[in-house]
Design an enzyme around this catalytic site. Structure first.
Site, PDB file in Angstrom:
ATOM      1  N   GLU A   1      70.672 -26.978  71.383  1.00 47.81           N
ATOM      2  CA  GLU A   1      70.197 -25.628  71.740  1.00 47.81           C
ATOM      3  C   GLU A   1      71.260 -24.928  72.587  1.00 47.81           C
ATOM      4  O   GLU A   1      71.882 -25.566  73.449  1.00 47.81           O
ATOM      5  CB  GLU A   1      68.898 -25.785  72.546  1.00 47.81           C
ATOM      6  CG  GLU A   1      68.300 -24.473  73.038  1.00 47.81           C
ATOM      7  CD  GLU A   1      67.108 -24.726  73.960  1.00 47.81           C
ATOM      8  OE1 GLU A   1      66.368 -25.715  73.731  1.00 47.81           O
ATOM      9  OE2 GLU A   1      66.919 -23.956  74.908  1.00 47.81           O
TER      10      GLU A   1
ATOM     11  N   LYS B   1      59.394 -28.851  73.676  1.00 50.43           N
ATOM     12  CA  LYS B   1      60.002 -29.412  74.890  1.00 50.43           C
ATOM     13  C   LYS B   1      59.188 -28.923  76.071  1.00 50.43           C
ATOM     14  O   LYS B   1      58.900 -27.729  76.208  1.00 50.43           O
ATOM     15  CB  LYS B   1      61.487 -29.081  75.011  1.00 50.43           C
ATOM     16  CG  LYS B   1      61.868 -27.628  75.123  1.00 50.43           C
ATOM     17  CD  LYS B   1      63.350 -27.518  75.483  1.00 50.43           C
ATOM     18  CE  LYS B   1      63.711 -26.130  75.944  1.00 50.43           C
ATOM     19  NZ  LYS B   1      65.096 -26.028  76.431  1.00 50.43           N
TER      20      LYS B   1
ATOM     21  N   LYS C   1      59.652 -19.062  73.623  1.00 49.24           N
ATOM     22  CA  LYS C   1      59.123 -19.051  74.992  1.00 49.24           C
ATOM     23  C   LYS C   1      58.276 -17.792  75.124  1.00 49.24           C
ATOM     24  O   LYS C   1      58.797 -16.666  75.019  1.00 49.24           O
ATOM     25  CB  LYS C   1      60.268 -18.972  75.990  1.00 49.24           C
ATOM     26  CG  LYS C   1      61.107 -20.236  76.152  1.00 49.24           C
ATOM     27  CD  LYS C   1      62.369 -19.901  76.926  1.00 49.24           C
ATOM     28  CE  LYS C   1      63.103 -21.111  77.453  1.00 49.24           C
ATOM     29  NZ  LYS C   1      64.447 -20.732  77.967  1.00 49.24           N
TER      30      LYS C   1
ATOM     31  N   HIS D   1      58.468 -24.787  77.194  1.00 47.26           N
ATOM     32  CA  HIS D   1      58.014 -24.402  78.546  1.00 47.26           C
ATOM     33  C   HIS D   1      59.120 -23.602  79.227  1.00 47.26           C
ATOM     34  O   HIS D   1      60.164 -23.356  78.627  1.00 47.26           O
ATOM     35  CB  HIS D   1      57.727 -25.673  79.362  1.00 47.26           C
ATOM     36  CG  HIS D   1      58.940 -26.530  79.561  1.00 47.26           C
ATOM     37  ND1 HIS D   1      59.038 -27.489  80.536  1.00 47.26           N
ATOM     38  CD2 HIS D   1      60.135 -26.576  78.896  1.00 47.26           C
ATOM     39  CE1 HIS D   1      60.216 -28.075  80.479  1.00 47.26           C
ATOM     40  NE2 HIS D   1      60.894 -27.552  79.492  1.00 47.26           N
TER      41      HIS D   1
ATOM     42  N   ASP E   1      70.271 -29.345  75.415  1.00 45.67           N
ATOM     43  CA  ASP E   1      70.343 -27.911  75.714  1.00 45.67           C
ATOM     44  C   ASP E   1      71.327 -27.729  76.862  1.00 45.67           C
ATOM     45  O   ASP E   1      70.946 -27.776  78.038  1.00 45.67           O
ATOM     46  CB  ASP E   1      68.970 -27.335  76.102  1.00 45.67           C
ATOM     47  CG  ASP E   1      69.088 -25.859  76.497  1.00 45.67           C
ATOM     48  OD1 ASP E   1      70.180 -25.274  76.301  1.00 45.67           O
ATOM     49  OD2 ASP E   1      68.098 -25.289  77.009  1.00 45.67           O
TER      50      ASP E   1
ATOM     51  N   SER F   1      67.280 -20.150  84.007  1.00 42.98           N
ATOM     52  CA  SER F   1      68.456 -19.802  83.206  1.00 42.98           C
ATOM     53  C   SER F   1      67.988 -18.813  82.142  1.00 42.98           C
ATOM     54  O   SER F   1      67.824 -19.136  80.982  1.00 42.98           O
ATOM     55  CB  SER F   1      69.057 -21.056  82.572  1.00 42.98           C
ATOM     56  OG  SER F   1      68.141 -21.682  81.715  1.00 42.98           O
TER      57      SER F   1
ATOM     58  N   GLU G   1      62.620 -29.964  85.786  1.00 41.92           N
ATOM     59  CA  GLU G   1      61.775 -30.308  84.638  1.00 41.92           C
ATOM     60  C   GLU G   1      61.410 -31.785  84.603  1.00 41.92           C
ATOM     61  O   GLU G   1      60.943 -32.294  83.580  1.00 41.92           O
ATOM     62  CB  GLU G   1      62.466 -29.850  83.345  1.00 41.92           C
ATOM     63  CG  GLU G   1      62.658 -28.332  83.344  1.00 41.92           C
ATOM     64  CD  GLU G   1      63.140 -27.755  82.022  1.00 41.92           C
ATOM     65  OE1 GLU G   1      63.586 -28.525  81.146  1.00 41.92           O
ATOM     66  OE2 GLU G   1      63.067 -26.513  81.885  1.00 41.92           O
TER      67      GLU G   1
ATOM     68  N   HIS H   1      69.104 -26.444  86.788  1.00 42.19           N
ATOM     69  CA  HIS H   1      67.828 -27.094  87.077  1.00 42.19           C
ATOM     70  C   HIS H   1      67.948 -28.274  88.045  1.00 42.19           C
ATOM     71  O   HIS H   1      66.974 -28.962  88.308  1.00 42.19           O
ATOM     72  CB  HIS H   1      67.163 -27.574  85.775  1.00 42.19           C
ATOM     73  CG  HIS H   1      66.746 -26.443  84.884  1.00 42.19           C
ATOM     74  ND1 HIS H   1      66.309 -26.626  83.593  1.00 42.19           N
ATOM     75  CD2 HIS H   1      66.689 -25.105  85.105  1.00 42.19           C
ATOM     76  CE1 HIS H   1      66.024 -25.449  83.047  1.00 42.19           C
ATOM     77  NE2 HIS H   1      66.245 -24.507  83.950  1.00 42.19           N
TER      78      HIS H   1
ATOM     79  N   GLN I   1      72.514 -28.548  81.019  1.00 45.09           N
ATOM     80  CA  GLN I   1      71.183 -28.442  81.627  1.00 45.09           C
ATOM     81  C   GLN I   1      70.182 -29.537  81.212  1.00 45.09           C
ATOM     82  O   GLN I   1      69.459 -30.057  82.037  1.00 45.09           O
ATOM     83  CB  GLN I   1      70.632 -27.065  81.272  1.00 45.09           C
ATOM     84  CG  GLN I   1      69.325 -26.681  81.930  1.00 45.09           C
ATOM     85  CD  GLN I   1      68.945 -25.251  81.573  1.00 45.09           C
ATOM     86  OE1 GLN I   1      69.399 -24.316  82.189  1.00 45.09           O
ATOM     87  NE2 GLN I   1      68.087 -25.094  80.568  1.00 45.09           N
ATOM     88  N   GLU I   2      70.128 -29.839  79.902  1.00 46.76           N
ATOM     89  CA  GLU I   2      69.047 -30.721  79.439  1.00 46.76           C
ATOM     90  C   GLU I   2      69.538 -31.785  78.461  1.00 46.76           C
ATOM     91  O   GLU I   2      70.183 -31.470  77.462  1.00 46.76           O
ATOM     92  CB  GLU I   2      67.952 -29.880  78.752  1.00 46.76           C
ATOM     93  CG  GLU I   2      67.374 -28.838  79.682  1.00 46.76           C
ATOM     94  CD  GLU I   2      66.436 -27.849  78.986  1.00 46.76           C
ATOM     95  OE1 GLU I   2      65.885 -28.175  77.915  1.00 46.76           O
ATOM     96  OE2 GLU I   2      66.271 -26.745  79.525  1.00 46.76           O
TER      97      GLU I   2
ATOM     98  N   ASP J   1      68.264 -19.959  72.042  1.00 49.85           N
ATOM     99  CA  ASP J   1      67.323 -19.628  73.124  1.00 49.85           C
ATOM    100  C   ASP J   1      67.730 -18.275  73.713  1.00 49.85           C
ATOM    101  O   ASP J   1      67.202 -17.222  73.321  1.00 49.85           O
ATOM    102  CB  ASP J   1      67.351 -20.747  74.171  1.00 49.85           C
ATOM    103  CG  ASP J   1      66.576 -20.430  75.441  1.00 49.85           C
ATOM    104  OD1 ASP J   1      65.898 -19.400  75.484  1.00 49.85           O
ATOM    105  OD2 ASP J   1      66.655 -21.213  76.420  1.00 49.85           O
TER     106      ASP J   1
HETATM  107  P1  PGA Z   1      64.602 -21.861  81.886  1.00 54.40           P
HETATM  108  O1  PGA Z   1      65.165 -23.156  81.141  1.00 54.40           O
HETATM  109  O2  PGA Z   1      63.131 -21.868  81.783  1.00 54.40           O
HETATM  110  O3  PGA Z   1      65.136 -22.020  83.273  1.00 54.40           O
HETATM  111  O4  PGA Z   1      65.215 -20.677  81.161  1.00 54.40           O
HETATM  112  C1  PGA Z   1      64.724 -23.605  79.898  1.00 54.40           C
HETATM  113  C2  PGA Z   1      65.753 -23.447  78.820  1.00 54.40           C
HETATM  114  O5  PGA Z   1      66.879 -22.945  79.044  1.00 54.40           O
HETATM  115  O6  PGA Z   1      65.488 -23.795  77.677  1.00 54.40           O
HETATM  116 ZN    ZN Z   2      67.480 -23.207  76.667  1.00 46.97          ZN
END
Ligand code: PGA
Ligand code: ZN
Length: 425
Positions: free
Chosen positions: A284, A387, A336, A364, A240, A40, A203, A153, A161-162, A311
């Site tokens: 996030e 994370k 990142k 990560h 997130d 993403s 993840e 994911h 997503q998270e 992000d």
């Molecule tokens: P990605 O996901 O590494 O697929 O971008 C992580 C995130 O969105 O924080």
């Molecule tokens: Zn993110």
């Protein structure tokens, strides 16, 4: 530090896609760096160079990136002396010559940058975190463990997503990991008891089909309590939802579950309801990367209650982070390494954020490897939270394991971040 050789090769990441590994030799010491890869991704990330040759790895090969390092970069840099990370990374940036690292590729540049940092540390016989930033006292991070996966994911029906747990009420990192793992395993048996799948996403978080997105938070709350902890007091929740991925025709679309559409305002309302109902300390990408107006409203409404991490909107890019600071967007920056493409620029991004009283959340990517650089990075920057996946999968727990080693090595020279690490502006 005299660099004698740069050597790259194509290896694999945790999704089975090719990625770049680089070896750098300094003063007879050879060290490695490996680039991760996102799913993403933000639109303004530095470019990941892929071959596009459909006859290999469905176009995802990295032979062009590898050959650029082995030929051009090695010829230009071998035999040269680089006194600092800044000097090495600036030379790479100069050789690439583009704004977005599209010629050599951020994947090859980051792997080289990490290998140089590691080789520099090895040649001085110091740990990587000290090579990155030397301090008297370091902070061990709260591990924000991504125990339910959705969005891009996982193949389940969860849009966001998270869903992470943050075990913050612990004396040490070691104890916080134990608390997190106990909840992770409790969650597994709870899901099984409810007849849900316990297969995991990219993840390492569980990826069941649920009755609603909110059920993910509810089942995590149940697991925290069943494992013997108090939600909010011992363990809080971080989210997130990666909403850039939901943005379609001016609306946020829950395309995996109800197909309902949300305006920015409606999504902010939803987050506020959840924040009032559950012990959420961090959100996030609560809105998408191009919704700056919405982000400003969200920051004004929720920024005093929780940490609002950018992000996709910031992409670890100091120029964009500065625009966000000027506009009063968010109060924290996701960091990142491969979004910007070198260690030096990543440290610049962290410094800029911290100087302006923004927090940094070290991360990560969903495509990872055995490279544990982010574990050293979170300690070096005293960022206080990281994370790096759930409580399983080697490419995720390798970072936790490195943090366990670092905490043991630092002894009294470190303290555990705790709940106050989560920002409220
Ligand atoms: P990605 O996901 O590494 O697929 O971008 C992580 C995130 O969105 O924080
Ligand atoms: Zn993110």
């Amino acid at each position: 530090m005299k660099l004698s050789k740069i050597h790259a090769r194509e290896i694999l990441d945790s999704r089975g896609n090719p990625t770049v590994e680089v070896e750098v030799t300094i003063n007879g010491t050879t060290s490695r760096g490996i680039s991760p890869s996102g799913a993403s991704t933000g639109e303004k990330e530095a470019v990941e160079l892929r071959d596009g040759d459909q006859s290999r790895y469905q176009g995802k090969g990295v032979e062009i990136a590898v050959s650029g390092l082995n030929k051009e970069v090695n010829s230009a840099m071998a035999g040269q002396t680089f006194e600092s990370q800044e000097a090495f990374d600036k030379r790479l940036i100069e050789l690439d010559g583009t704004e977005n690292k599209s010629r050599l590729g951020a994947n090859s540049m980051l792997a080289a940058s990490i290998a140089f940092a590691r080789a520099s540390a090895s040649s001085k016989q110091i740990p990587l975190y000290r090579q990155l930033v030397e301090r008297d006292q370091y902070i061990m991070p709260v591990p924000c463990m991504n125990v339910v996966n959705g969005g891009r994911h996982a193949d389940n029906n969860v849009d966001f997503q998270e869903f992470m747990i943050a075990p913050h009420n612990a004396p040490t990192f070691k104890e916080s990991i134990r608390m997190g793992e106990e909840v992770f395993h409790t969650l597994k048996s709870l899901l099984t008891g409810k007849g849900y799948s316990t297969g995991v996403g990219d993840e390492g978080g569980f990826a069941p089909n649920l009755k609603s997105n909110e059920e993910a938070v509810e089942v995590i709350m149940e697991a925290i309590k069943k494992a013997g902890y108090k939600p909010g007091e011992d363990i809080s929740i971080c989210l997130d939802p990666a909403t850039s991925e939901l943005w379609k025709d001016g609306k946020y679309s829950l395309f995996k579950s109800t197909k309902e559409n949300f305006t920015s305002d409606q999504l902010i309302d939803l987050w506020e309801q959840w924040i009032d109902k559950y012990p959420i300390v961090l959100l996030e990408d609560g809105l998408g990367e191009n919704d700056w107006e919405g982000w400003k409203k969200m920051t004004d409404r929720l920024g005093k209650k929780v940490e609002l991490v950018g992000d996709d909107i910031f992409c670890t890019n100091p120029e964009i982070i500065q625009q966000g600071i000027d506009a009063g967007i968010g109060n924290s920056v996701l960091i990142k390494l491969n979004q910007i493409g070198t260690i030096w620029e990543t440290l610049q991004a962290v410094e800029l954020a911290q100087k302006n009283n923004y927090h940094c959340f070290i991360s990560h990517r969903s495509g990872e490897t055995e490279d544990t650089t982010i574990a050293d990075l979170v300690v070096a920057t005293n960022a206080g939270h990281i994370k790096t996946g759930s409580g399983c999968l080697s490419e995720r727990v390798s970072k936790f394991n490195q943090l366990l080693r670092i905490e043991e090595e630092l002894g009294g020279q470190s303290s555990f971040a705790g709940k106050n690490t989560f920002k409220k502006s």
